[in-house]
Design an enzyme around this catalytic site. Structure first.
Site, PDB file in Angstrom:
ATOM      1  N   ARG A   1      15.941  53.389 -39.482  1.00  0.00           N
ATOM      2  CA  ARG A   1      15.040  52.598 -40.337  1.00  0.00           C
ATOM      3  C   ARG A   1      14.934  53.264 -41.697  1.00  0.00           C
ATOM      4  O   ARG A   1      14.397  54.366 -41.793  1.00  0.00           O
ATOM      5  CB  ARG A   1      13.662  52.473 -39.682  1.00  0.00           C
ATOM      6  CG  ARG A   1      12.938  51.180 -40.050  1.00  0.00           C
ATOM      7  CD  ARG A   1      11.495  51.209 -39.604  1.00  0.00           C
ATOM      8  NE  ARG A   1      10.739  52.115 -40.450  1.00  0.00           N
ATOM      9  CZ  ARG A   1       9.665  52.808 -40.050  1.00  0.00           C
ATOM     10  NH1 ARG A   1       9.222  52.690 -38.821  1.00  0.00           N
ATOM     11  NH2 ARG A   1       9.052  53.610 -40.882  1.00  0.00           N
TER      12      ARG A   1
ATOM     13  N   HIS B   1       7.982  50.643 -42.066  1.00  0.00           N
ATOM     14  CA  HIS B   1       7.859  49.738 -40.918  1.00  0.00           C
ATOM     15  C   HIS B   1       7.528  48.324 -41.388  1.00  0.00           C
ATOM     16  O   HIS B   1       8.102  47.342 -40.930  1.00  0.00           O
ATOM     17  CB  HIS B   1       6.758  50.253 -39.981  1.00  0.00           C
ATOM     18  CG  HIS B   1       6.348  49.266 -38.950  1.00  0.00           C
ATOM     19  ND1 HIS B   1       7.131  48.969 -37.866  1.00  0.00           N
ATOM     20  CD2 HIS B   1       5.241  48.482 -38.849  1.00  0.00           C
ATOM     21  CE1 HIS B   1       6.521  48.048 -37.126  1.00  0.00           C
ATOM     22  NE2 HIS B   1       5.385  47.736 -37.703  1.00  0.00           N
TER      23      HIS B   1
ATOM     24  N   TYR C   1       5.544  60.805 -42.666  1.00  0.00           N
ATOM     25  CA  TYR C   1       6.140  61.184 -41.383  1.00  0.00           C
ATOM     26  C   TYR C   1       7.671  61.183 -41.356  1.00  0.00           C
ATOM     27  O   TYR C   1       8.272  61.784 -40.483  1.00  0.00           O
ATOM     28  CB  TYR C   1       5.610  60.292 -40.248  1.00  0.00           C
ATOM     29  CG  TYR C   1       5.899  58.796 -40.377  1.00  0.00           C
ATOM     30  CD1 TYR C   1       7.118  58.275 -39.985  1.00  0.00           C
ATOM     31  CD2 TYR C   1       4.948  57.923 -40.889  1.00  0.00           C
ATOM     32  CE1 TYR C   1       7.384  56.915 -40.101  1.00  0.00           C
ATOM     33  CE2 TYR C   1       5.209  56.560 -41.006  1.00  0.00           C
ATOM     34  CZ  TYR C   1       6.423  56.064 -40.605  1.00  0.00           C
ATOM     35  OH  TYR C   1       6.691  54.731 -40.727  1.00  0.00           O
TER      36      TYR C   1
HETATM   37  C1  LIG Z   1       1.806  45.216 -27.250  1.00  0.00           C
HETATM   38  C2  LIG Z   1       1.718  45.792 -28.627  1.00  0.00           C
HETATM   39  N1  LIG Z   1       1.289  47.058 -28.795  1.00  0.00           N
HETATM   40  C3  LIG Z   1       1.242  47.594 -30.050  1.00  0.00           C
HETATM   41  C4  LIG Z   1       1.579  46.852 -31.143  1.00  0.00           C
HETATM   42  C5  LIG Z   1       1.511  47.464 -32.537  1.00  0.00           C
HETATM   43  N2  LIG Z   1       2.867  47.678 -33.042  1.00  0.00           N
HETATM   44  C6  LIG Z   1       3.418  46.831 -33.926  1.00  0.00           C
HETATM   45  S1  LIG Z   1       4.995  47.263 -34.317  1.00  0.00           S
HETATM   46  C7  LIG Z   1       4.956  48.614 -33.283  1.00  0.00           C
HETATM   47  C8  LIG Z   1       6.163  49.509 -33.164  1.00  0.00           C
HETATM   48  C9  LIG Z   1       7.298  48.881 -32.447  1.00  0.00           C
HETATM   49  O1  LIG Z   1       8.450  49.651 -32.611  1.00  0.00           O
HETATM   50  P1  LIG Z   1       9.858  49.200 -32.098  1.00  0.00           P
HETATM   51  O2  LIG Z   1       9.740  48.547 -30.775  1.00  0.00           O
HETATM   52  O3  LIG Z   1      10.768  50.358 -32.206  1.00  0.00           O
HETATM   53  O4  LIG Z   1      10.291  48.039 -33.119  1.00  0.00           O
HETATM   54  P2  LIG Z   1      10.618  48.154 -34.683  1.00  0.00           P
HETATM   55  O5  LIG Z   1       9.312  47.853 -35.382  1.00  0.00           O
HETATM   56  O6  LIG Z   1      11.112  49.514 -34.991  1.00  0.00           O
HETATM   57  O7  LIG Z   1      11.635  47.093 -34.939  1.00  0.00           O
HETATM   58  C10 LIG Z   1       3.712  48.713 -32.677  1.00  0.00           C
HETATM   59  C11 LIG Z   1       3.345  49.786 -31.755  1.00  0.00           C
HETATM   60  C12 LIG Z   1       2.014  45.524 -30.926  1.00  0.00           C
HETATM   61  N3  LIG Z   1       2.413  44.732 -31.919  1.00  0.00           N
HETATM   62  N4  LIG Z   1       2.082  45.021 -29.657  1.00  0.00           N
END
Ligand SMILES: Cc1ncc(C[n+]2csc(CCOP(=O)(O)OP(=O)(O)O)c2C)c(N)n1
Ligand SMILES: [Mg+2]
Length: 343
Positions: free
Chosen positions: A250, A254, A263
């Site tokens: 990435r 985010h 971080y």
């Molecule tokens: C069930 C749930 N828990 C927490 C969140 C908050 N949240 C939003 S994005 C994220 C990180 C997800 O990371 P990843 O699966 O690696 O996907 P990326 O954003 O890197 O594409 C979190 C914890 C959420 N949207 N849904």
């Protein structure tokens, strides 16, 4: 079709190995390029629209375009796509107008399309909760004797969620024609992969469910296409699901609400940007003599025009009726809500 071994750890590559793919001629290479440019343009313009206050918080997908365009290009229009917020604009590859996706990010009801119009499910924000939906849809296609398959996109962080494991297990048991596409960008907001799992590779998680796991270079659009094409072939011929782990990094925050400087390793980000997926593909196409300056300018101008029209159309939407917020929330609205609303 090449047999994919369980727990294949090396990253599959095409561009860096200067391989050419069967059935992929100049036209196909350029179609893929158009898709990537459209996504890249969508993403870069969206960041600007956010800064201008014209869309809300936005999940940037810069350097994820190869994973999205490469995999969708291996599908047919009858196959179903289940995107996460990271693939919010993937419908553009199915002819969805940019205004629709921009409206979604504006929180406008015009951003909620009928999934059956494009065979693209709603953008999923609760992490991994769409994996069981995709498994169910794929199983349904199998039960009906239809040819179509489904693909679910999710991140590295999603592989720690119960819904990922439930959906993946279900797909394995039912031998559903499903592709589990993990974009491993090595971050889940501020949680690095090393804190996410002790597994050597995310693709190994598939093995526990009796599903082949394949690892590809997620910045190599042709490697992604090749791996997905094989998974689709497996799904259509009764071979069940495949998990594809596309490894990338990435290089953007985010989302627009995040500041990763506290971080992330900024040197690593700069290094990864040097080899970002669109530039890498452009260099390959130029080496093959398929892409020149004139064509590149033309394709990028087309995408920029589509975005200009998209934001104009999204902003021309009439203000939504606030009552819509409650329309599908209650069969019988509680009396106090009605009183508050009217008064
Ligand atoms: C069930 C749930 N828990 C927490 C969140 C908050 N949240 C939003 S994005 C994220 C990180 C997800 O990371 P990843 O699966 O690696 O996907 P990326 O954003 O890197 O594409 C979190 C914890 C959420 N949207 N849904
Ligand atoms: Mg991630």
């Amino acid at each position: 079709m090449a047999q994919v071994a369980h727990g294949e750890h090396g990253l599959r590559r095409v561009i860096d190995e200067d391989r050419e793919l069967d059935g992929v001629g100049e036209q196909e290479l350029l179609d893929l390029y158009r898709g990537m440019v459209l996504l890249r343009t969508y993403d870069e313009r969206s960041l600007v629209y956010h800064r201008q206050g014209r869309i809300g918080t936005y999940a940037i997908f810069w350097n994820h375009e190869a994973m999205q365009a490469g995999s969708v290009y291996a599908l047919e229009d009858d196959d179903w796509i289940f995107p996460s917020y990271r693939e919010s604009a993937i419908g553009l590859l199915r002819g969805m107008p940019p205004a629709t996706v921009l409206s979604w990010w504006r929180g406008h009801p015009a951003g909620w399309w009928n999934p059956a119009d494009y065979n693209v499910a709603s953008i999923c924000v609760p992490i991994a909760s769409h994996v069981p939906h995709a498994a169910g849809l794929a199983w349904g296609k199998k039960l009906k004797g239809e040819r179509a398959c489904a693909i679910a996109y999710f991140g590295d962080g999603a592989t720690s969620e119960g819904a990922f494991h439930e959906g993946t297990n279900f797909a394995g048991v039912m031998q559903a024609p499903l592709i589990l596409f993990c974009n491993n960008n090595q971050w889940a907001i501020s949680t690095p992969l090393s804190a996410q799992t002790h597994a050597e590779a995310l693709a190994d998680k598939a093995v526990g469910y009796g599903i082949p796991g394949v690892r590809v270079d997620g910045g190599d659009v042709l490697a992604v296409f090749e791996a997905t094409r094989e998974a689709v072939e497996r799904a259509r011929t009764g071979g069940g699901p495949t998990m594809i782990e596309a490894v990338t990094y990435r290089v953007a925050p985010h989302a627009t609400a995040d500041d990763p400087r506290s971080y992330i390793d900024l040197e690593r980000v700069e290094q990864e940007k040097q080899n970002e997926c669109l530039g890498r593909y452009e260099r390959y196409l130029r080496r093959l003599g398929v892409l020149g300056d004139g064509l590149e300018t033309e394709i990028k101008a087309e995408a920029a025009d589509a975005m200009r029209k998209g934001i104009a159309d999204a902003e021309a939407e009439p203000e939504p009726d606030p009552e819509l917020l409650f329309e599908n929330a209650y069969v019988v609205p509680p009396p106090n809500l009605r009183e508050g609303w009217d008064g």
